[in-house]
Design a protein around this motif. Structure first.
Motif, short mmCIF file in Angstrom:
data_model
loop_
_atom_site.label_atom_id
_atom_site.label_comp_id
_atom_site.label_asym_id
_atom_site.label_seq_id
_atom_site.Cartn_x
_atom_site.Cartn_y
_atom_site.Cartn_z
N MET A 1 32.95 7.86 -0.15
CA MET A 1 32.27 6.61 0.13
C MET A 1 31.25 6.27 -0.96
O MET A 1 31.11 5.11 -1.36
N VAL B 1 27.28 1.27 3.33
CA VAL B 1 27.88 2.47 3.91
C VAL B 1 26.81 3.16 4.73
O VAL B 1 25.71 3.43 4.22
N TYR C 1 24.33 2.54 0.08
CA TYR C 1 24.76 3.78 0.71
C TYR C 1 23.54 4.42 1.36
O TYR C 1 22.53 4.68 0.70
N TRP D 1 30.89 -0.05 6.25
CA TRP D 1 31.72 1.15 6.18
C TRP D 1 30.94 2.28 6.81
O TRP D 1 29.81 2.59 6.40
#
Length: 415
Positions: free
Chosen positions: A43, A81, A53, A109
């Motif tokens: 990821m 993410v 992220y 995500w």
């Protein structure tokens, strides 16, 4: 021999194209699988510079996500993410609200190593908005740095015309891959101590994922259960025997096995059956999804001891099962896979079903397959479906058609 230096430079995961493709059609994507198989790394790589992220392993981030999920999303807006999302199920309702308002795909995500904990919140909050991808450890293709171009495995005559994936492996080389397992850290870093890695992995898994969430008080009993389950990989599951060996009752054995399933440690494979026959045994088979972990738990301390030991056939079958799953899951697909066994003791290790056609597969620890290995394939005709090309997955060095049979001999490393 595996070239570790080369592999580390060009490491890729087969699932990457499928993940990107599927994410374009859903506002939320969930990538799930057991711990330390590379979800977070993947990821981070795919997020690049255009997608935030955030790891909920970070206690400060987790605290904010649980205490004030709306603010957390405002401070970490999509595209993003959220790694280890099971730690903050409070987010899911607000992810739904945000996704419904924006009406865009590819917003969130998520990753998670506790599928059950994730699904508890997601099924209520994100139904219809979520795509779920399952991920396993490194496949053989990924280990030899050829992750892309493969398709979900299905026996077909065209396999005999393809260039082989790699040079044939000796039994010793194959069992070294099986014994090594599929965790990226063990594959890419030759300096990682295997015993220390698995000791730490098991301890972390029991303490973080089992004791706290499932309220299992005795870590020792659960560890003993894990060992007993590993000793049965590739075999029919008998709850009575499993419970007796660990000195627990059947109810507890079933509960603890469901914990292993939810964690991605094991998977149960069910027999193929239909209303046309009542002779099929209904007991499932048990498979560990990482052969290295199973071998470690069973105290096979070298590839040679595993290859020459009593569990060598079962561990080979376990390896094949995991590789077939990877070929589907990592391409964004899901196999209809079963086994066959009837009261006449006729058995077929795996049966793949596609488009109302059954494809029988046998796994043999042999370099000399013959017609005896496929003698039960025609038994599937009782189901009144088409019978496709069968396969004997074995140690013979190339894919060939077996004489007088609609079946192939396929090297296990060519799945």
């Amino acid at each position: 021999m595996l070239n570790y230096t080369k592999y580390q430079k060009i490491l890729g995961r087969t699932i990457e194209p499928a993940l990107k493709r599927i994410a374009r059609g859903f506002p939320v994507l969930l990538l799930t699988g057991m711990r330390q198989i590379g979800k977070s790394w993947l990821m981070e790589q795919l997020a690049g510079t255009g997608r935030r992220y955030v790891s909920l392993d970070d206690l400060r981030a987790r605290a904010l996500a649980k205490r004030d999920p709306e603010r957390f999303i405002a401070e970490n807006p999509p595209p993003c993410v959220y790694d280890e999302a099971q730690y903050a199920p409070e987010l899911f309702t607000y992810i739904k609200i945000y996704a419904d308002k924006q009406k865009k795909d590819g917003l969130f995500w998520l990753t998670g190593s506790q599928k059950y904990r994730l699904m508890q919140g997601i099924q209520e909050s994100l139904a219809g908005r979520l795509a779920i991808l399952n991920m396993l450890g490194l496949s053989y293709r990924e280990k030899i740095a050829r992750p892309f171009g493969g398709k979900p495995f299905l026996p077909a005559r065209s396999l005999t015309r393809k260039n082989p994936l790699c040079a044939p492996l000796t039994p010793a080389e194959l069992y070294k891959f099986i014994w090594q397992g599929s965790f990226p850290k063990l594959v890419t870093n030759k300096n990682t101590d295997r015993k220390v890695f698995y000791d730490s992995y098991i301890q972390s898994y029991i303490e973080r994922d089992v004791k706290d969430f499932y309220n299992i008080e005795s870590a020792i009993n659960f560890y003993n259960f894990l060992v007993a389950a590993a000793a049965r990989t590739g075999q029919l599951l008998n709850y009575n025997d499993l419970a007796r060996d660990v000195h627990i009752d059947n109810r507890t054995a079933k509960l603890w096995l469901s914990v292993l399933e939810r964690s991605g440690i094991v998977r149960l494979l069910y027999p193929y059956s239909s209303n046309l026959t009542s002779r099929v045994v209904k007991t499932p088979k048990l498979y560990f999804l990482d052969t290295g972990l199973a071998a470690y738990l069973c105290a096979w301390d070298s590839p040679d001891s595993l290859r020459n030991g009593a569990q060598s056939g079962a561990i080979l079958e376990t390896y094949v099962f995991a590789e077939i799953l990877k070929s589907y899951w990592h391409n964004g697909d899901s196999p209809n896979i079963y086994f066959y066994r009837d009261q006449d003791q006729k058995e077929i290790d795996f049966v793949l079903e596609k488009n109302r056609t059954l494809y029988p597969i046998e796994v043999k620890k042999t370099a000399a397959p013959d017609s005896r290995d496929v003698r039960h394939f025609r038994t599937l005709e009782r189901f009144k479906k088409n019978i496709g090309t069968g396969a004997v997955l074995c140690l013979y060095g190339q894919t060939i058609a077996l004489p007088r049979q609609d079946a192939l001999s396929v090297p296990v490393w060519e799945i």
